[in-house]
Write an enzyme that holds these catalytic residues in place. Sequence first.
Site, short mmCIF file in Angstrom:
data_model
loop_
_atom_site.label_atom_id
_atom_site.label_comp_id
_atom_site.label_asym_id
_atom_site.label_seq_id
_atom_site.Cartn_x
_atom_site.Cartn_y
_atom_site.Cartn_z
N HIS A 225 0.88 -1.17 0.00
CA HIS A 225 0.00 0.00 0.00
C HIS A 225 0.92 1.22 0.00
CE1 HIS A 225 -2.43 3.10 1.88
NE2 HIS A 225 -1.84 2.95 3.03
N TYR A 250 -5.97 9.14 1.96
CA TYR A 250 -6.01 9.72 3.31
C TYR A 250 -4.78 10.58 3.52
CZ TYR A 250 -2.83 5.92 4.75
OH TYR A 250 -1.77 5.06 4.86
N ASP A 557 -28.39 -19.85 18.52
CA ASP A 557 -29.65 -20.53 18.78
C ASP A 557 -29.78 -21.67 17.78
OD1 ASP A 557 -30.20 -18.85 16.58
OD2 ASP A 557 -32.27 -18.51 17.19
#
Length: 816
Positions: A225, A250, A557
């Site tokens: 990256h 960013y 469940d």
Amino acid sequence: MSRPRLVIVGAGIVGCALADELTERGWTDVTVVDQGPLFAAGGSSSHAPGLVFQTNPSKTMTEFAAYTVRKYTALGERCFRQVGGLEVATTPERWTDLHRKQGWAESWGVEARLLDPAGCAELWPLLDRDKVLGGFHVPSDGLATAVACGEAQAARATERGARFLAGHTVVGIEARGGRVTGVAVVTSGEYRTIPADVVVCAAGFWGPSIGRMAGLTVPLLPLAHQYARSGPLAAKGEGPILRHQDRDLYFRWHGDRVGIGSYAHRPMPVTQDEIGPKSTTMPSVQAFTEEDFDPSWRDAVELLPALAESKYEDGINGIFSFTPDGFPLIGEAPQLDGFWLAEAVWVTHSAGVARALAEVLVTGRSEIDLHECELSRFEQAQLSPAFIEERGKQNFVEVYDVIHPLQPMESPRPLRTSPFHPRQRELGAYFLEAAGWERPHWFEANVPLLERLVRRRRDEFADVPEEAKGMAAEPFLGVSQRGEWASRHWSPVAAAEAHATREGVALYDMTPLKRIEVSGPGSAAFLQRMTTNNVDRKPGSVTYTLLLDAKGGIRSDLTVARLAEDRFQIGANGNLDLDWLTRHAPGAVRVHDLTPGTCCVGVWGPRARELVQGLTDMDLSHENFRYFGCKSGYVGHVPVLALRVSYVGELGWELYTGADMGLKLWDTLWEPGLAIAGGRAAFNSLRLEKGYRLWGVDMTTEHNPYEAGLGFAVKEGKDFIGRDALTTEITRKLVPLVCTEVVMGKEPVRHAGRTVGHVTSASYGHTVRRPIAYAWLPIELAEPGTHVDISYFGRRVPAEVAAEPLYDPGMEKIRR
Ligand code: FAD
Ligand code: THG
């Protein structure tokens, strides 16, 4: 083992955080080994720019980040600077999505606000404010100095007795009898073994190599990256960390330079063999490829024109880990007790993940729900090198994309298909993905049903007196109560399928539901101990029951069908259940995954008996085949196990058979021309009307059965895991809301201007003709009739607590 000997592989930020959290909990025999020097050991932590944006669609990930912020802030300025976080929108789609994000922040308790362009420019004067439509600002976000955080946590751990060993390369994992016994290391050319009762692999993107030493697949992909810095700028800043997600970028300040990270480039996977030689000082950094960065630089200059004064420099292609679903890998190896992973963890989540794993190791469970992060979430079909690579790359590409909660990845698909798949395709199924399975959400073949239903509703509506029309039930199938977002991956055909299920009979493909066989001597006693309800009933009975953890939190469940004295078939929620049961099973009990070799179709609706009885000599009368009973027999040529169970709340059966006979079963049921095919969209609406919970969405290990409204599945006077921790005194409850608009889940719920809870599942109830949203609320607000608001994309959606179930409370549809 009150103080087990623990070895942590890797002294990156994760290994250091874990050593701190564990020594704090009294595990003081802790050794952390790293091949590199301390504490810039050469992994991803050594050069991570350390941006910490906390807000995430996942409650768990947000809480990991929030804890990381609290902890690192307390370590001081050298470790964490709370400069705030700003995400800007430059497209209407992003601006809308930032409203959704603000909802998550509110739901998960992170303070955040939306800003207009001027507000954004005030925080980031370099922004070209004409490009910005608005921003999302989280004042508590900030910048972690990863190496300093690692070092500070290591210092605390060392004070409590932990050892950190630099220059120790792990070359083997030692084991005996299925249990880890130590790690083999090479240091200064010498080979030795460090004995251990527990080994945690926190080796970052080397995880797969270490995993291989333990015979374990570690499903992550190392990807490079790009990160670079501008030259010195006239304006010097200490503004918030900044995201420009519309261009996969960013930013952060480094003094008078701006650091720029990009996810815009092609995915650059790195194989384990290519990962830098252990002798290089920075094996996690590869040569910077300018041609990949140039477009990002142009995009950066467009947003921050002042960058044009300079040119980028100091670029790196830095490596870190991507998993198939973007979540970290936490958990114990299924085949090697005592070997644990804390892998694919960002700086952002490092302390939170470390705390959770420390809790699991010390107490057996984490306070925060881990189901999204558990290693055992992956199916075997999701562990091939090809799958890990393809999904890892796609996660890189999509990391900043606006992703709809139902949106599947494009490839590899189809991966798992049920035997009914060819017929479903012929019927124009719209497929989405679940646990690797193709799962129909609706069928285009049902459009004529929709047309008929619309005509009928129009006629009904025409009969309503003019003055009452405004009050009349909404005639057009909830379409107008669905905004653009809730209409994605959805079709009004679902309304017709739901309707046909309530009035006729429909086939639902239940193949993706996990099926587990538990057999052998002691099976009944084992399942009694594992679950809350009484499952030690006559063969031929089915029981709805819960798996709890030691603190009474709901792990799952289940339906448990007793097929014979020593043989049970369990309907479960996923691979986590298989792992949990397998780990706990005594030697004589066999736990076996039936899912890949079998299939299941739900035949549900008031005409289900008429349809199936015509095809079988089993007696399907109410007297001879009771609700929650099971029998084996034939449907036409097909051997089936039939369970009289229905997740949609209608008369009917789940029919199970081998994968080989699946298509024949579907065709046999189709032949009489009574049934339609129903998809997941209708299914979800029907189950919400009936109040049936979906584990992992409506409730998790963070909730006990009474809070979740499942106290009826807990048998008095029975011993089982979690019983001693159970209390019926509850402070919150899962309740249905009826509202004016279909929401998606995870939205905050407000009362008297205060955030009081969040939505779990939602849909339109096509029978009750109201949007339904299940939500967690404080007990004092859980009474039917209480008015609350759901905040949806920043809009106020009025809602009211309802009594449940909304549909068929007298069970007349089912017990007949
Ligand atoms: P690492 O730091 O990689 O540590 C693993 C350690 O294991 C290494 O020190 C290694 O030497 C050791 N090891 C491996 N194999 C062996 C062996 N056989 N024997 C002994 N020791 C071994 N995250 C964020 O949250 N925010 C960001 O802004 C951010 N930006 C990033 C920018 C770049 C360019 C990169 C590359 C990453 C970024 N990340 C960011 C990601 C982040 O850096 C990582 O996710 C994080 O640092 C991983 O920490 P770790 O402790 O798991 O791994
Ligand atoms: N079918 C089967 N197993 C399953 C599911 C299923 N296991 C996992 C998951 N789905 C479990 N969820 C439910 C939710 C509700 C019901 C069954 C499975 C259900 N509940 C009734 C009720 O609440 O009134 C009956 C309860 C009772 O009588 O004890 O039917 O779809 N095989």
